[in-house]
Write an enzyme that holds these catalytic residues in place. Structure first.
Site, mmCIF file in Angstrom:
data_model
loop_
_atom_site.group_PDB
_atom_site.id
_atom_site.type_symbol
_atom_site.label_atom_id
_atom_site.label_comp_id
_atom_site.label_asym_id
_atom_site.label_seq_id
_atom_site.Cartn_x
_atom_site.Cartn_y
_atom_site.Cartn_z
ATOM 1 N N ASP A 142 0.871 -1.168 0.000
ATOM 2 C CA ASP A 142 0.000 0.000 0.000
ATOM 3 C C ASP A 142 0.918 1.230 0.000
ATOM 4 O O ASP A 142 2.135 1.126 0.118
ATOM 5 C CB ASP A 142 -0.943 -0.024 1.212
ATOM 6 C CG ASP A 142 -2.143 0.882 1.010
ATOM 7 O OD1 ASP A 142 -3.142 0.728 1.718
ATOM 8 O OD2 ASP A 142 -2.077 1.747 0.103
HETATM 9 C C1 GLC Z 1 -4.283 4.339 -0.249
HETATM 10 C C2 GLC Z 1 -5.188 3.220 0.225
HETATM 11 C C3 GLC Z 1 -5.359 2.109 -0.772
HETATM 12 C C4 GLC Z 1 -5.288 2.686 -2.176
HETATM 13 C C5 GLC Z 1 -3.866 3.166 -2.377
HETATM 14 C C6 GLC Z 1 -3.669 3.797 -3.766
HETATM 15 O O1 GLC Z 1 -3.501 4.816 0.809
HETATM 16 O O2 GLC Z 1 -4.889 2.635 1.487
HETATM 17 O O3 GLC Z 1 -6.628 1.495 -0.503
HETATM 18 O O4 GLC Z 1 -5.618 1.694 -3.129
HETATM 19 O O5 GLC Z 1 -3.454 4.089 -1.369
HETATM 20 O O6 GLC Z 1 -4.422 4.957 -3.862
#
Ligand code: GLC
Length: 727
Positions: A284
């Site tokens: 993430d």
């Molecule tokens: C964010 C979220 C995740 C998302 C990613 C890309 O922090 O936790 O769910 O897909 O970053 O945007």
């Protein structure tokens, strides 16, 4: 590289031979790669730009880019994806780098791209996998037009924590509902062949346990044992993996002290080895870099080492892999086999998506603007998300409703109706409740935005029926939007009290990204409809339901507690030494200053008719081995309107190796009944439905009694006992 014939030069680049099996193509490409080029395939950036990043791209140092408006993209808006930029960046990679490996472009297409559907928690209220699959296929086609090849959804975090803003993105509190709907979304996004240009790679997230964040505080720590993870939180991920999800995203939280981005046991041993997941595990946002903040790595070099050992394959924006993996391999601290495994998975995904065959997204004449067809699906999805939780007969509104007041901040605010995690939907394209009710009721309706509560009071006094649009703005849910109080926003309850004091029919429509404390609204209003954030067809869907053109048929995918202080209250409740059945049945619970019971139980949802359930009956009182028995329950429409009933089957395992939920959703069946009609609804019951992980963390089914319970929701059940004989 193409030969003079214009076809790919498969002699020089055998991996370009699309007739070869994917694994052989991966082998060929891996054999040609330097360590530096391999490491680069584990590196994802954000918002790549064809000019600013041209040199990096042509040096083969970028494998993937996501387009997001920030680390908490769920509520900030960006300028949208620009397919021209994407193809320009792609051209540098495909035609300007030594190996010509395409870049993989990802984006959070969470509940629609241009045609925005209800938020996932609202979609879950439909209990309709086919509907979600249809919606995901539309979202995939629209996003692909803009150059997106990968979406970071379905989110399958199981949570009983309404304070946590991300329940809005979830598919509810139960593993069975969440898992089946997640599998449907995976099928919808990826299709039978993910290399189809109108399909996207999908991503089960956030692996695992994120919904248990302490206090519902986003990003907070998680204390949970593997047994609860296996019996609750891991199950929908397994359903997504079994449905062929091509990627899984690691979660920000730790699990009992180990950051998930460093969790070798759960990622490499369970997800990859035990389940055989052969796709990509993506970090993430800066998740690898955050291991340092979690105090488990001294620096990003150590974080990279922990994450590659854990099995994280692609590093989202931290650059820990790009900066340190090569040296970690050369120093002998990381076995190159670990890097090879990660790179193989990334290349496998790119081959499976057909990126080498069709790297460019621009298609002449392609459009992703909402159409009547896509809006029709969005309207059906909004209908299905509307949950009628109280009706003292004031709905549906007929001629006798007289002069109607429709008031509240949602009346004509398209953007607020879209919900969190909308990056490409446009507020101006939303059909609003104000427009819809004006069109349907003409001079009979007064539409107001409710800015001045005193004016609202005067308008309510003048009206015969008041419809108040209450609830939270979309920006109060989603990522980094946890709250300490799940009550309505300030001032709304006061308005409800004042309007209710007129003693005239009052309908409350609740827009929300989470379960709220609706106790007083339920006491004061004559009817209450929970509509979540319903998306692009918010207005027509509401008008259809309020005026009775469509029967309300959504069911709550999460329990609504009595108050914030009652959290957690859900179907996760397990027996304790003191909280015996009688306490629960008497609704007494364990607080000396309040009763405890679900204010609105999981599965609750009314229609405009009345429905009666008979006693559940079994074809056989004993289930032997792999056989099945039939459970039937007669459901009768005893009213004067049709209905779509979600008949729910739960079970309770009274004696097991570990404590088991007091009620656990096992299955459901949807039946449509005309007035006066009755139907014997059948469930095929098999022992595997009652499998759980015991004290030894092995899956098991026990001999003995299982209580089967049927009804319209988790708190209105009738039971029958089945005896399991495993051999
Ligand atoms: C964010 C979220 C995740 C998302 C990613 C890309 O922090 O936790 O769910 O897909 O970053 O945007």
């Amino acid at each position: 590289m193409t030969s003079h014939t214009g076809r790919p030069d498969t002699d020089a680049r055998p991996w370009l031979d699309a007739s070869l099996p994917v694994e052989q193509r991966v082998d060929h490409l891996m054999a040609a790669m330097t360590l530096a080029e391999k490491v680069a395939q584990t590196h994802q950036v954000a918002n790549i730009h064809p000019d600013d990043d041209a040199e990096q791209i042509r040096a083969g140092r970028i494998s993937s880019s996501l387009y997001a408006s920030g680390a908490t993209a769920g509520n900030e808006r960006d300028e949208g994806v620009l397919v021209g930029n994407i193809d320009a960046a792609q051209r540098h990679a495909v035609e300007g780098s030594r190996l010509g490996i395409p870049i993989l472009f990802g984006r959070d297409v969470i509940h629609g791209h241009r045609t925005v559907f209800p938020i996932p928690l609202g979609l879950a209220a439909s209990f309709d996998p086919e509907l979600l699959e249809e919606a995901a296929a539309i979202a995939a086609r629209e996003a692909a037009v803009d150059g997106v090849a990968w979406t970071f959804t379905p989110m399958v975090d199981i949570s009983e924590e309404p304070r946590w803003g991300r329940v809005a993105e979830s598919l509810g509190e139960t593993p069975v509902l969440s898992g089946r709907l997640a599998a449907a979304l995976v099928r919808g996004f990826q299709g039978p062949d993910p290399s189809d240009r109108d399909r996207l790679a999908s991503c089960a997230k956030h692996f695992v346990g994120y919904g248990l964040a302490a206090g519902g505080r986003d990003y907070d720590t998680v204390s949970v044992g593997e047994n609860t993870l296996r019996n609750l939180h891991l199950r929908p991920f397994k359903d997504a993996v079994d449905a062929g999800v091509t990627t899984v995203m690691a979660s920000f939280n730790d699990v009992d002290g180990t950051p998930m981005h460093a969790h070798e046991r759960l990622i490499r041993e369970v997800l990859k080895d035990e389940w055989g997941f052969d796709g990509v595990v993506v970090a993430d946002w800066n998740g690898i870099g955050q291991i340092v903040f979690q105090g488990v790595a001294a620096d990003r070099r150590e974080a990279a080492k922990l994450a590659i050992h854990a099995g994280v394959d692609l590093d989202m924006v931290s650059a820990s892999y790009l900066d340190h993996l090569e040296e970690l391999v050369e120093s002998g601290e990381v076995d190159v086999a670990l890097v090879d495994d990660a790179v193989r998975r990334v290349l496998r995904l790119k081959f499976r998506l057909g990126l080498f065959e069709h790297p460019y997204a621009t298609r002449e004449g392609a459009s992703n603007a909402p159409t009547p067809q896509t809006r029709s699906v969005a309207r059906r999805a909004a209908h299905a998300s509307h949950v009628l939780v109280k009706n003292d007969g004031v709905l549906p509104l007929g001629e006798d409703a007289g002069r109607v007041l429709l008031s509240g901040p949602f009346v004509d605010d398209g953007d607020a109706l879209l919900g969190t995690w909308v990056l490409d939907g446009r507020g101006e394209e939303v059909a609003t409740p104000g427009d819809a009710l004006r069109e349907r009721l003409g001079h009979r309706v007064t539409v107001a935005d409710g800015r001045f509560p005193d004016v609202t009071l005067m308008q309510a006094r003048a009206a015969d029926t008041s419809v108040l649009l209450l609830g939270e703005h979309r920006s109060r849910s989603g990522e980094a939007q946890s709250v300490v109080d799940i009550g309505l926003p300030p001032g709304q309850l006061e308005l409800v009290r004042a309007v209710a004091a007129y003693g005239k029919p009052l309908v409350a429509v609740v827009y929300t990204g989470r379960p709220l404390d609706l106790s007083e609204v339920l006491d004061l209003a004559d009817a209450v409809v929970v509509v979540w954030h319903p998306g692009i067809e918010a207005g027509p869907a509401l008008a259809d339901v309020l005026l009775g053109d469509v029967e309300p048929y959504g069911r709550l995918p999460m329990t609504f507690p009595l108050s914030t202080g009652h959290i957690p209250t859900s179907t996760h409740q397990r027996p304790t030494g003191r909280l015996i059945r009688a306490d629960v049945d008497r609704k007494e619970g364990r607080y000396i200053d309040a009763l405890t019971y679900p204010r609105l139980p999981f599965g609750r949802g009314l229609s405009y008719t009345t429905v009666e359930y008979g006693e559940p009956k079994l074809s056989d009182a004993t289930l032997v081995g792999d056989d099945s028995v039939a459970l039937s329950v007669t459901v009768t429409n005893t009213g004067d309107r049709p209905c779509r009933e979600v008949v729910q089957l739960y079970f309770r395992d009274p004696v097991a190796q570990v404590t088991r939920p007091l009620v656990e959703l096992s299955d459901w069946a949807v039946v449509e009944l005309e007035p006066g009609a009755a139907r014997d609804v059948l469930f095929d019951v098999r022992a595997e439905q009652f499998a759980y992980y015991g004290r030894d963390l092995a899956a098991r089914v026990d001999d003995g009694a299982i209580e089967l319970l049927t009804g319209p929701d988790a708190a209105s059940l009738q039971s029958v006992t089945l005896t399991i004989q495993t051999a």
